[in-house]
Each structure stands twice: as C-alpha cells, then as structure tokens.
Write an enzyme that holds these catalytic residues in place. Structure first.
Site, PDB file in Angstrom:
ATOM      1  N   GLY A 128       0.839  -1.199   0.000  1.00 21.43           N
ATOM      2  CA  GLY A 128       0.000   0.000   0.000  1.00 21.43           C
ATOM      3  C   GLY A 128       0.872   1.246   0.000  1.00 21.43           C
TER       4      GLY A 128
ATOM      5  N   ALA B  80      -3.804  14.147  -8.218  1.00 21.14           N
ATOM      6  CA  ALA B  80      -4.997  13.765  -7.439  1.00 21.14           C
ATOM      7  C   ALA B  80      -4.929  14.327  -6.017  1.00 21.14           C
TER       8      ALA B  80
ATOM      9  N   GLY C 143     -26.975  15.241  20.054  1.00 24.88           N
ATOM     10  CA  GLY C 143     -27.462  13.937  19.596  1.00 24.88           C
ATOM     11  C   GLY C 143     -27.847  13.945  18.124  1.00 24.88           C
TER      12      GLY C 143
ATOM     13  N   GLU D  89      -4.389   7.869  -1.183  1.00 25.35           N
ATOM     14  CA  GLU D  89      -3.503   8.860  -1.834  1.00 25.35           C
ATOM     15  C   GLU D  89      -2.337   9.230  -0.928  1.00 25.35           C
TER      16      GLU D  89
ATOM     17  N   THR E 265      -0.962   7.998   3.171  1.00 26.86           N
ATOM     18  CA  THR E 265      -1.548   8.187   4.508  1.00 26.86           C
ATOM     19  C   THR E 265      -1.014   9.480   5.136  1.00 26.86           C
TER      20      THR E 265
ATOM     21  N   PHE F  32      11.521   6.470   5.092  1.00 26.71           N
ATOM     22  CA  PHE F  32      10.481   5.485   4.738  1.00 26.71           C
ATOM     23  C   PHE F  32      10.945   4.060   4.996  1.00 26.71           C
TER      24      PHE F  32
HETATM   25  P1  TGC Z   1      11.213   7.085  -4.231  1.00 24.63           P
HETATM   26  O1  TGC Z   1      12.526   6.373  -4.215  1.00 24.63           O
HETATM   27  O2  TGC Z   1      11.040   8.322  -3.414  1.00 24.63           O
HETATM   28  O3  TGC Z   1      10.825   7.450  -5.730  1.00 24.63           O
HETATM   29  C1  TGC Z   1      10.839   6.458  -6.763  1.00 24.63           C
HETATM   30  C2  TGC Z   1      11.113   7.163  -8.085  1.00 24.63           C
HETATM   31  O4  TGC Z   1      10.052   8.072  -8.391  1.00 24.63           O
HETATM   32  C3  TGC Z   1      10.549   9.414  -8.508  1.00 24.63           C
HETATM   33  N1  TGC Z   1       9.516  10.290  -7.922  1.00 24.63           N
HETATM   34  C4  TGC Z   1       8.742  11.084  -8.640  1.00 24.63           C
HETATM   35  N2  TGC Z   1       8.723  11.346  -9.953  1.00 24.63           N
HETATM   36  C5  TGC Z   1       7.794  12.210 -10.403  1.00 24.63           C
HETATM   37  N3  TGC Z   1       6.891  12.793  -9.596  1.00 24.63           N
HETATM   38  C6  TGC Z   1       6.875  12.549  -8.263  1.00 24.63           C
HETATM   39  N4  TGC Z   1       5.974  13.119  -7.483  1.00 24.63           N
HETATM   40  C7  TGC Z   1       7.828  11.655  -7.728  1.00 24.63           C
HETATM   41  N5  TGC Z   1       8.109  11.181  -6.497  1.00 24.63           N
HETATM   42  C8  TGC Z   1       9.148  10.335  -6.626  1.00 24.63           C
HETATM   43  C9  TGC Z   1      11.833   9.402  -7.710  1.00 24.63           C
HETATM   44  O5  TGC Z   1      12.703  10.428  -8.146  1.00 24.63           O
HETATM   45  C10 TGC Z   1      12.378   8.021  -8.049  1.00 24.63           C
HETATM   46  O6  TGC Z   1      12.891   8.052  -9.369  1.00 24.63           O
HETATM   47  P2  TGC Z   1      14.136   7.123  -9.777  1.00 24.63           P
HETATM   48  O7  TGC Z   1      14.395   7.489 -11.192  1.00 24.63           O
HETATM   49  O8  TGC Z   1      15.262   7.495  -8.826  1.00 24.63           O
HETATM   50  O9  TGC Z   1      13.687   5.717  -9.590  1.00 24.63           O
HETATM   51  O10 TGC Z   1      10.084   6.026  -3.880  1.00 24.63           O
HETATM   52  P3  TGC Z   1       9.866   5.152  -2.574  1.00 24.63           P
HETATM   53  O11 TGC Z   1       9.721   3.726  -3.035  1.00 24.63           O
HETATM   54  O12 TGC Z   1      10.909   5.437  -1.526  1.00 24.63           O
HETATM   55  O13 TGC Z   1       8.427   5.640  -2.066  1.00 24.63           O
HETATM   56  C11 TGC Z   1       8.240   6.922  -1.600  1.00 24.63           C
HETATM   57  C12 TGC Z   1       6.786   7.128  -1.092  1.00 24.63           C
HETATM   58  C13 TGC Z   1       6.580   6.282   0.159  1.00 24.63           C
HETATM   59  C14 TGC Z   1       6.675   8.582  -0.717  1.00 24.63           C
HETATM   60  C15 TGC Z   1       5.758   6.828  -2.182  1.00 24.63           C
HETATM   61  O14 TGC Z   1       5.880   5.591  -2.699  1.00 24.63           O
HETATM   62  C16 TGC Z   1       4.361   7.097  -1.757  1.00 24.63           C
HETATM   63  O15 TGC Z   1       3.881   8.191  -2.023  1.00 24.63           O
HETATM   64  N6  TGC Z   1       3.577   6.143  -1.112  1.00 24.63           N
HETATM   65  C17 TGC Z   1       2.164   6.304  -0.856  1.00 24.63           C
HETATM   66  C18 TGC Z   1       1.380   5.471  -1.841  1.00 24.63           C
HETATM   67  C19 TGC Z   1       0.112   6.149  -2.312  1.00 24.63           C
HETATM   68  O16 TGC Z   1      -0.080   7.334  -2.179  1.00 24.63           O
HETATM   69  N7  TGC Z   1      -0.754   5.385  -2.939  1.00 24.63           N
HETATM   70  C20 TGC Z   1      -1.942   5.922  -3.510  1.00 24.63           C
HETATM   71  C21 TGC Z   1      -2.651   4.902  -4.356  1.00 24.63           C
HETATM   72  S1  TGC Z   1      -3.901   5.591  -5.373  1.00 24.63           S
HETATM   73  C22 TGC Z   1      -5.132   6.007  -4.333  1.00 24.63           C
HETATM   74  O17 TGC Z   1      -5.055   5.942  -3.162  1.00 24.63           O
HETATM   75  C23 TGC Z   1      -6.355   6.514  -5.010  1.00 24.63           C
HETATM   76  S2  TGC Z   1      -7.633   6.917  -3.947  1.00 24.63           S
HETATM   77  C24 TGC Z   1      -8.488   7.772  -5.123  1.00 24.63           C
HETATM   78  C25 TGC Z   1      -9.730   8.339  -4.709  1.00 24.63           C
HETATM   79  O18 TGC Z   1     -10.728   7.587  -4.563  1.00 24.63           O
HETATM   80  O19 TGC Z   1      -9.794   9.615  -4.639  1.00 24.63           O
HETATM   81  P1  FAD Z   2      -0.310   0.377   4.885  1.00 21.34           P
HETATM   82  O1  FAD Z   2       0.667   0.853   3.882  1.00 21.34           O
HETATM   83  O2  FAD Z   2      -0.249  -1.052   5.297  1.00 21.34           O
HETATM   84  O3  FAD Z   2      -0.146   1.302   6.187  1.00 21.34           O
HETATM   85  C1  FAD Z   2      -0.667   0.941   7.473  1.00 21.34           C
HETATM   86  C2  FAD Z   2      -0.150   1.976   8.477  1.00 21.34           C
HETATM   87  O4  FAD Z   2       1.288   1.922   8.527  1.00 21.34           O
HETATM   88  C3  FAD Z   2      -0.524   3.408   8.088  1.00 21.34           C
HETATM   89  O5  FAD Z   2      -0.849   4.124   9.263  1.00 21.34           O
HETATM   90  C4  FAD Z   2       0.749   3.952   7.494  1.00 21.34           C
HETATM   91  O6  FAD Z   2       0.875   5.366   7.646  1.00 21.34           O
HETATM   92  C5  FAD Z   2       1.803   3.225   8.300  1.00 21.34           C
HETATM   93  N1  FAD Z   2       3.085   3.123   7.580  1.00 21.34           N
HETATM   94  C6  FAD Z   2       3.309   2.482   6.390  1.00 21.34           C
HETATM   95  N2  FAD Z   2       4.582   2.628   6.010  1.00 21.34           N
HETATM   96  C7  FAD Z   2       5.176   3.405   6.956  1.00 21.34           C
HETATM   97  C8  FAD Z   2       6.478   3.943   7.115  1.00 21.34           C
HETATM   98  N3  FAD Z   2       7.445   3.749   6.208  1.00 21.34           N
HETATM   99  N4  FAD Z   2       6.731   4.692   8.213  1.00 21.34           N
HETATM  100  C9  FAD Z   2       5.764   4.930   9.132  1.00 21.34           C
HETATM  101  N5  FAD Z   2       4.511   4.449   9.044  1.00 21.34           N
HETATM  102  C10 FAD Z   2       4.225   3.707   7.962  1.00 21.34           C
HETATM  103  N6  FAD Z   2      -5.372   2.603  -4.251  1.00 21.34           N
HETATM  104  C11 FAD Z   2      -5.274   2.617  -5.615  1.00 21.34           C
HETATM  105  O7  FAD Z   2      -4.246   2.238  -6.177  1.00 21.34           O
HETATM  106  N7  FAD Z   2      -6.326   3.042  -6.376  1.00 21.34           N
HETATM  107  C12 FAD Z   2      -7.495   3.473  -5.843  1.00 21.34           C
HETATM  108  O8  FAD Z   2      -8.419   3.873  -6.570  1.00 21.34           O
HETATM  109  C13 FAD Z   2      -7.640   3.458  -4.421  1.00 21.34           C
HETATM  110  N8  FAD Z   2      -8.823   3.797  -3.843  1.00 21.34           N
HETATM  111  C14 FAD Z   2      -8.976   3.641  -2.492  1.00 21.34           C
HETATM  112  C15 FAD Z   2     -10.242   3.819  -1.914  1.00 21.34           C
HETATM  113  C16 FAD Z   2     -10.429   3.592  -0.548  1.00 21.34           C
HETATM  114  C17 FAD Z   2     -11.788   3.749   0.051  1.00 21.34           C
HETATM  115  C18 FAD Z   2      -9.322   3.236   0.266  1.00 21.34           C
HETATM  116  C19 FAD Z   2      -9.486   3.027   1.750  1.00 21.34           C
HETATM  117  C20 FAD Z   2      -8.073   3.056  -0.295  1.00 21.34           C
HETATM  118  C21 FAD Z   2      -7.880   3.232  -1.669  1.00 21.34           C
HETATM  119  N9  FAD Z   2      -6.644   2.977  -2.276  1.00 21.34           N
HETATM  120  C22 FAD Z   2      -6.522   3.006  -3.654  1.00 21.34           C
HETATM  121  C23 FAD Z   2      -5.539   2.453  -1.488  1.00 21.34           C
HETATM  122  C24 FAD Z   2      -4.816   3.488  -0.628  1.00 21.34           C
HETATM  123  O9  FAD Z   2      -3.996   4.302  -1.416  1.00 21.34           O
HETATM  124  C25 FAD Z   2      -4.018   2.731   0.441  1.00 21.34           C
HETATM  125  O10 FAD Z   2      -4.970   2.222   1.372  1.00 21.34           O
HETATM  126  C26 FAD Z   2      -3.001   3.603   1.127  1.00 21.34           C
HETATM  127  O11 FAD Z   2      -1.972   3.982   0.246  1.00 21.34           O
HETATM  128  C27 FAD Z   2      -2.384   2.914   2.360  1.00 21.34           C
HETATM  129  O12 FAD Z   2      -2.008   1.598   2.081  1.00 21.34           O
HETATM  130  P2  FAD Z   2      -2.471   0.398   3.059  1.00 21.34           P
HETATM  131  O13 FAD Z   2      -3.936   0.500   3.246  1.00 21.34           O
HETATM  132  O14 FAD Z   2      -1.916  -0.846   2.501  1.00 21.34           O
HETATM  133  O15 FAD Z   2      -1.793   0.733   4.446  1.00 21.34           O
END
Ligand code: TGC
Ligand code: FAD
Length: 392
Positions: free
Chosen positions: A144, A250, A348, A371, A373, A391
């Site tokens: 995640g 996003a 309430g 997007e 945490t 991280f």
């Molecule tokens: P890291 O080593 O930092 O970066 C990997 C490579 O990516 C490059 N990079 C970027 N490039 C362009 N734009 C950015 N914003 C970039 N950020 C990083 C970076 O330079 C590197 O490039 P290279 O060439 O050196 O490989 O990556 P990491 O593996 O250490 O991870 C960093 C971290 C934890 C911050 C990142 O992975 C992260 O943001 N994790 C959170 C995951 C997340 O947000 N998931 C969202 C899923 S989608 C969703 O939740 C949709 S909900 C939608 C809805 O319903 O509204």
């Molecule tokens: P985890 O990564 O397992 O995290 C669990 C806890 O550990 C969190 O509190 C987190 O902050 C903490 N943690 C994790 N790593 C670290 C660290 N390095 N240091 C300190 N604390 C840490 N994803 C998509 O790709 N597409 C979508 O459309 C999408 N829609 C979503 C819709 C809903 C309703 C929800 C709930 C989630 C959706 N997601 C989607 C997924 C969402 O992006 C993930 O739930 C989110 O990125 C967190 O991943 P996880 O749930 O696996 O939690």
C-alpha cells in the site's frame, strides 16, 4: 430527504482572487450538486452504492478532466478551476469527489501525459463525457504505502503482454470500463497498461463492508494470465515516478476537496448553533461553542490560503510533491477535526443522517488514508526538509 441549505464562507475574501470563469465554474458545480446530488446522497450512502446516474452530469459540469485540453474532450480549464470543482463535489460527499479525482487525475492524466496519440484519441473524449469510466490500479494487498514493492507483472509474449497479479482498494473498479494498471516488466521496471473490461482473465470483485466512503464503489483488480495488446502500454514514461506524478495531481485535488467537506460541517454547525436553544438562549451564545466555531473558520481560512497559493504554483508548473503533500495532509486532518467538533455542536442530532456530519467524518477516514496516509505525507515533508528519507 434533506434540504441542502449550504451557504459558503469566505472569511478572507478569497472570491476577489477568482476570475469570472472560476466563479462560473463554481456556481455551476454548486447548483448541480444541490439539485442532483444532495437530495439522494444519504440514501445511496446507506445503500453503499455510487449513484451511477450522475455520471453524465459530472461530465457536463466539466468534472472529468477539467484541465485536459479541449481537443481531447477535456474542459481546458486551469488548476484553480480543477480545485474549485473538487471542493464543490466533496462539499457534498467525498465519494463523489473520488470518482471525479480518479477519472481526471489517475486515468485521463496518465493517458494524456504518457499515452500515445492513438490512446489519447481513443479514450480521452469518452472519459471526459462519462461515456467511459476508468479506475487506477497501484495498491496491492501487500503493497500500500510501498507501491514500489508491487508484485503485479507482465511478460512480453511477442504479439501481446501477459499480465498477472492483483490490485486492492480500487475506487470504481466494480463498474469501470478500463483500468490504468501499474505492473513490472521482466526487468522489474514499472509501466502503465490500459486493461479493458471483458479481457479474458480480468475480474473486478467488489469490496463490501466499508463504513467509510459508502457512496463510492471500491473493489479489487485480478489479472489471471490476461492478454493485453501491445498498443495498450503507456509509452511515454516508466518507473515509479509515473504513477507518483498522477498522485501529485490527485492529491492536489483532494487538498481542495477536503476544504469542501470542512465548509459543509462548519456551515451546518454554525446554523444549528444559532437555532438550537438551551438554558434560554441559542447555544451559539455560549463561549465554549464560539471557541469551536471560531477555530473552525480560522483553520478553514488557513487551508483556503495555502491551497489557493498551491494552485497558483501548480498552474505555473512549480508546485513540488512535498508542497502538495503538506496541503493534502493539513487539509484532510483539518476537515476531520472540524467534522468531529461539528458533530459535538449538533449534540445527539449530529449522529443522524438529518445532518451531513457523520457521513463526512466517516468519509474522511478514507481520505486521510488513501492517496498516501497522514504519516506518509509527514515523512515526505520530513524528507524534503532534512534530505533524509525515513520510509525504509
Ligand atoms: P522514491 O525512491 O522516493 O521514488 C521512486 C522514483 O520516483 C521518482 N519520484 C517522482 N517522480 C515524479 N513525480 C513525483 N511526485 C515523484 N516522487 C518520486 C523518484 O525520483 C524516483 O525516481 P528514480 O528514477 O530514482 O527511480 O520512492 P519510494 O519507493 O521510496 O516511495 C516513496 C513514497 C513512500 C513517498 C511513495 O511511494 C508514496 O507516495 N507512497 C504512498 C502510496 C500512495 O499514495 N498510494 C496511492 C494509491 S492511489 C489512491 O489511493 C487513489 S484513492 C483515489 C480516490 O478515490 O480519490
Ligand atoms: P499500509 O501501507 O499497510 O499502512 C498501514 C499503516 O502503517 C498506516 O498508518 C501507514 O501510515 C503506516 N506506515 C506504512 N509505512 C510506513 C512507514 N514507512 N513509516 C511509518 N509508518 C508507515 N489505491 C489505488 O491504487 N487506487 C485506488 O483507486 C484506491 N482507492 C482507495 C479507496 C479507498 C476507500 C481506500 C481506503 C483506499 C484506496 N486505495 C486506492 C488504497 C490506498 O492508497 C491505500 O490504502 C493507502 O496507500 C495505504 O495503504 P495500506 O492501506 O496498505 O496501508
């Protein structure tokens, strides 16, 4: 059926910073939400369903790809207009904003930015109108916060790719026509692939039992030897940076959206506090309730200023990932705190669906997690200011 009495609050006269087009976009979106969504949202929330009949209307108000150029069916608007639409949608419900965020920033944006001209022409106009709905597959059951560890993979079979793996928590997956899926090739490099509903071996089971974001459909994406045509690979960018660029867009929209949810909670609490009488006077006359309300509008105003400036920077192509993280983290946390305080002001009544407060509060529990945490965004800021990544 709840009457939507929402009136916006603009303590620092932010309206004066908007163009006439921004105001028109806002008024159009607000009127549409009040007319089409507010009367039905509680019902759909209770049923745990996204109201799909709203999709063409979302297309008409420009909520799908607001900043995508008009030649591809988008509205060709600026980043502030995009933010304003997200704010108006989330003012009603985070799930509604989710659908527009995913379609715009996580499906249309990567196709526009990294897609071939053929892919842009094939998909973008239909996504803009809502004729086609997309979803975005990055998160996996065991990856995640750390999407770079993903296991989904594809092999080059000569005339097609063979895709295997699964994605979890995918907004709109149960009914989406296409999925933008991130998977690793044989060298372990991440690429985006467009997977279409109907491809053999591709299924989208729904995730049930959510107490949050109930008016949004969430599911899995399962790939069991799915043959993906080679022309469905996004050719313009590979590596984790590609999906992270989509997340920047996003998350920016969510920063605006969260202000909408906070405004709705504040507006409802302010109105209720003036109407509700205890001990012979409105509860708004008690200092403790005034403290809550004064702090709410202060926090909303700070978030509005932060986010408007972020919009200007984004429009100029200067907003950094860390600046976006700060706004997403701050604003969602601000909104959830305001929802909790607003719930108390309603006493309430605050736990019932006569008021939108509990729905916003429960929705925001998803928004603070997806997007990136709350903690991950803090670590992004920490990395930015210290140069040390904490991280791993
Ligand atoms: P890291 O080593 O930092 O970066 C990997 C490579 O990516 C490059 N990079 C970027 N490039 C362009 N734009 C950015 N914003 C970039 N950020 C990083 C970076 O330079 C590197 O490039 P290279 O060439 O050196 O490989 O990556 P990491 O593996 O250490 O991870 C960093 C971290 C934890 C911050 C990142 O992975 C992260 O943001 N994790 C959170 C995951 C997340 O947000 N998931 C969202 C899923 S989608 C969703 O939740 C949709 S909900 C939608 C809805 O319903 O509204
Ligand atoms: P985890 O990564 O397992 O995290 C669990 C806890 O550990 C969190 O509190 C987190 O902050 C903490 N943690 C994790 N790593 C670290 C660290 N390095 N240091 C300190 N604390 C840490 N994803 C998509 O790709 N597409 C979508 O459309 C999408 N829609 C979503 C819709 C809903 C309703 C929800 C709930 C989630 C959706 N997601 C989607 C997924 C969402 O992006 C993930 O739930 C989110 O990125 C967190 O991943 P996880 O749930 O696996 O939690």
């Amino acid at each position: 059926m709840r009457t939507d009495q929402f009136q916006s609050h603009d303590y620092y006269l932010m309206d004066e910073l908007l163009t006439e087009e921004h105001k028109l976009v806002r008024d159009t979106a607000r009127a549409w939400v009040k007319r089409e969504v507010s009367p039905i949202i509680e019902d759909y929330y209770e049923q745990g369903k996204f109201p799909k009949q709203l999709i063409p209307g979302l297309g008409e108000i420009g909520a799908f790809g607001p900043y995508i150029p008009e030649e591809y069916g988008g509205a060709g608007m600026d980043q502030i207009a995009y933010g304003i639409i997200m704010q108006e949608l989330e003012r009603c419900d985070s799930g509604l904003r989710s659908t527009a965020s995913v379609q715009s920033s996580l499906v249309m944006y990567p196709i526009y930015k990294f897609g071939s001209e053929e892919q842009r022409k094939k998909y973008l106009p239909k996504l803009a109108s809502g004729e086609m709905i997309g979803c975005f597959g990055l998160t996996e059951p065991d990856h995640g916060s750390n999407p770079g560890g993903m296991l989904s993979n594809f092999k080059d079979m000569g005339d097609h790719y063979l895709l295997n793996g699964s994605k979890m928590w995918i907004s709109n997956s149960p009914f989406a026509d296409i999925a933008v899926v991130w998977a690793k090739n044989e060298e372990g490099r991440i690429h985006g692939l467009i997977v279409e509903r109907g491809m053999e071996g591709f299924t989208t089971p729904e995730i049930k039992g959510k107490w949050s974001l109930r008016a949004s459909d969430t599911g899995e994406l399962v790939f069991d030897n799915v043959k993906v045509p080679k022309e469905n690979l996004l050719p313009g960018k590979s590596g984790l940076g590609a999906p992270l660029m989509c997340l920047d867009s996003a998350r920016y929209g969510i920063a605006w959206g969260a202000i909408g949810a906070a405004l709705d909670c504040y507006d409802s609490a302010l109105r209720y506090s003036k109407e509700r009488q205890q001990f012979g006077k409105p509860i708004a006359a008690f200092q403790l309730q005034q403290k809550k309300l004064a702090e709410m509008i202060t926090e909303i105003t700070k978030a509005q200023l932060l986010t408007f400036r972020l919009g200007q920077l984004r429009e100029e192509g200067r907003a950094t990932t860390a600046q976006i993280s700060m706004a997403k983290r701050n604003n969602v946390n601000m909104a959830i705190e305001i929802a909790r305080e607003a719930r108390q002001i309603h006493g309430g009544m605050g736990i019932t669906n006569e008021y939108p407060i509990m729905r916003h509060m429960m929705n925001l529990e998803s928004v603070i997690t997806y997007e990136g945490t709350h903690d991950i965004h803090l670590l992004i800021t920490g990395h930015d200011i210290t140069g040390e990544a904490a991280f791993k």
